[in-house]
Design a protein around this motif. Structure first.
Motif, PDB file in Angstrom:
ATOM      1  N   ARG A 162       0.041   5.478  -7.138  1.00 58.82           N
ATOM      2  CA  ARG A 162      -1.026   4.521  -7.420  1.00 58.82           C
ATOM      3  C   ARG A 162      -1.777   4.145  -6.143  1.00 58.82           C
TER       4      ARG A 162
ATOM      5  N   ARG B  57       2.748   1.663  -3.366  1.00 57.85           N
ATOM      6  CA  ARG B  57       1.861   2.145  -4.423  1.00 57.85           C
ATOM      7  C   ARG B  57       1.523   3.618  -4.236  1.00 57.85           C
TER       8      ARG B  57
ATOM      9  N   SER C  99       0.825  -1.209   0.000  1.00 56.11           N
ATOM     10  CA  SER C  99       0.000   0.000   0.000  1.00 56.11           C
ATOM     11  C   SER C  99       0.857   1.255   0.000  1.00 56.11           C
TER      12      SER C  99
END
Length: 335
Positions: free
Chosen positions: A248, A243, A240
């Motif tokens: 992202r 990203r 997480s």
């Protein structure tokens, strides 16, 4: 260390939704209260599909209603996004509904990307008025504030404890100057932890709010029955964060055994950000938390950890509470 507390981002796992995330937050808060956690904080983040606590004051009310004695608050409200009077009204209302249980931690960052920050602060000048805004909010909470020409209703006389949050030296200096408790975001930005705590403690000026410095450090905790299981569960947060760093952001990924999708240079940054963490079995976590507490001597530790599986997060919290209870000294008088 006198106390231990919990920071929850109300993570939304892949394959789930915000309603489930918020129900899980209330469930975890009840568990944390039963395990002896002193306070339970929620954090303001915006435009992030994997975090359901953007409307932080509302989620605080949700958690306060689900618990009975534990302090509940913001860790924190990102003050540049809000008018001080609105914050005072929200937290004055919470303190009226749940007297003696509400904390207000204030941060200077926007808690989001710059495009979203502009949307949040539409019509504001963008000038840095953080110190003045903090003082203004405390004024709304003070005894006698109902006599002022502008007042927070409810709010006056609630004396909601205000904390300064930070991941740099700025917050340490301001908290010391104003004589307020200080919480450092070492769970994701540990680089200046040691210097910030030193500045805060050595420059602290006693105030009507606090006679002596009170320093909280945050740390990530991912605990399980074995080191291997904990590392596997932690992969969700690693993915997480990686990203997010590469533009992202999304919901909290399911754990994986293979993190090869994360480029080495990004992984290096992730590991640096998570350096103030304890990951592993009970024995491993106890050793690591003990090292961090011994080195930094916080008055309070706030732990956090995002896991895709709710049951695993509950178990991690149980293990963390066992360890922290062993390390905690009897608390002194403080909110």
């Amino acid at each position: 260390m006198q106390r231990y507390s919990y920071l929850d981002l109300a993570a939304v796992p892949e394959g789930s939704d915000a309603a489930t995330a918020l129900a899980n937050t209330a469930d975890l808060a009840r568990k944390a209260e039963a395990l002896g956690f002193h306070r339970y904080w929620l954090a303001e983040h915006h435009n992030m599909p994997g975090i359901a606590s953007a409307a932080t004051s509302i989620v605080i009310g949700h958690v306060a209603a689900a618990t009975k004695t534990m302090r509940v608050g913001a860790g924190g409200v990102m003050l540049p996004n809000h008018a001080p009077l609105i914050v005072a009204e929200q937290f004055g209302t919470l303190a009226t509904l749940y007297p003696g249980r509400i904390d207000l931690g204030l941060g200077r960052a926007p808690g989001t990307d710059m495009q979203t920050a502009r949307a949040l602060r539409r019509g504001l000048s963008g000038a840095d008025t953080f110190p003045q805004d903090v003082v203004e909010i405390m004024g709304y909470f003070a005894e006698g504030a109902e006599a002022a020409p502008v007042q927070a209703v409810p709010g006056a006389g609630t004396e909601v404890p205000v904390w300064i949050l930070g991941s740099s030296l700025y917050g340490a200096q301001l908290a010391a100057h104003l004589g307020l408790p200080y919480a450092f975001a070492s769970h994701f930005a540990p680089a200046l932890l040691e210097e910030a705590s030193h500045i805060y403690r050595t420059r602290f000026q006693p105030s009507e709010h606090l006679a002596e410095p009170y320093f909280m450090m945050a740390m990530g905790v991912c605990a399980a029955e074995t080191d291997a299981e904990a590392e596997f569960l932690r992969s969700s947060q690693v993915l997480s964060f990686a990203r997010l760093r590469t533009g992202r952001p999304g919901k909290l990924p399911a754990p994986v055994h293979d993190l090869s999708e994360v480029p080495p240079e990004v992984m290096a940054g992730v590991e640096q950000a998570f350096a103030c963490s304890a990951v592993g079995s009970r024995e491993t976590v106890r050793r690591r938390i003990g090292e961090l507490v011994e080195r930094h001597r916080p008055d309070e530790v706030m732990v956090t950890g995002m896991m895709h599986d709710h049951a695993a997060r509950l178990r991690s919290t149980e293990i963390a509470a066992e360890v922290l209870a062993e390390l905690a000294r009897p608390p002194v008088a403080a909110n």
